[in-house]
Design a protein around this motif. Sequence first.
Motif, mmCIF file in Angstrom:
data_model
loop_
_atom_site.group_PDB
_atom_site.id
_atom_site.type_symbol
_atom_site.label_atom_id
_atom_site.label_comp_id
_atom_site.label_asym_id
_atom_site.label_seq_id
_atom_site.Cartn_x
_atom_site.Cartn_y
_atom_site.Cartn_z
ATOM 1 N N ASP A 175 12.160 17.066 6.200
ATOM 2 C CA ASP A 175 11.923 16.251 5.033
ATOM 3 C C ASP A 175 13.164 15.407 5.356
ATOM 4 O O ASP A 175 13.128 14.096 5.139
ATOM 5 C CB ASP A 175 12.050 17.061 3.887
ATOM 6 N N LYS A 230 12.629 11.156 5.594
ATOM 7 C CA LYS A 230 13.187 10.418 4.673
ATOM 8 C C LYS A 230 14.320 9.344 5.398
ATOM 9 O O LYS A 230 14.405 8.245 4.807
ATOM 10 C CB LYS A 230 14.012 10.935 3.637
ATOM 11 N N LYS A 276 12.403 23.272 7.201
ATOM 12 C CA LYS A 276 11.568 22.376 6.319
ATOM 13 C C LYS A 276 12.509 21.614 5.611
ATOM 14 O O LYS A 276 12.149 20.267 5.601
ATOM 15 C CB LYS A 276 10.969 23.255 5.168
#
Length: 119
Positions: free
Chosen positions: A17, A21, A13
Motif C-alpha cells: 500500500d 501510494k 500488505k
Amino acid sequence: MAEHNELGKEGEKLAIDFLLKNGYKILETNYRYLKAEVDIIAKKDNTLAVVEVKTRSTDYFGNPQDFVNPKKIKLLLSAIDYYVVDKDLDVDVRFDIIAIIYQKKETKIEHLEDAFLHF
C-alpha cells in the motif's frame, strides 16, 4: 499460522500500500528463485526496486532493518540477477528495505532506499 508469520504478511500488505501510494507499480510479490524469496519487486520510472520488508511489533531488540543479514543480501542479489536477465529488463536496480513497527495504536513505516549500500 504462527503469530510472527501473520505479522509478516500484514507488514507486506502495508508495504505494498505504501509503495502504491508513492507511485510504484508492483511487479511481483514473494518472488522465489532457488533458496531466495524477494518480498516485493516494484518499478518506478526506470528503476526496479527490490524490497525486503521487515516487520516487528517492537523495536526493543533493534530496528527491523537490522535483521537483514549478509546471507539474505547475497540471496536477493542472485534472485534479482536472474529475474532481470530472465525478463530481459533494461532498468536500474535498487535494493530497499521497508522497516515497519506494527503496533495497535501506532504503526511506523520507514522506506530505506539503496539500503544495502550501508552494509
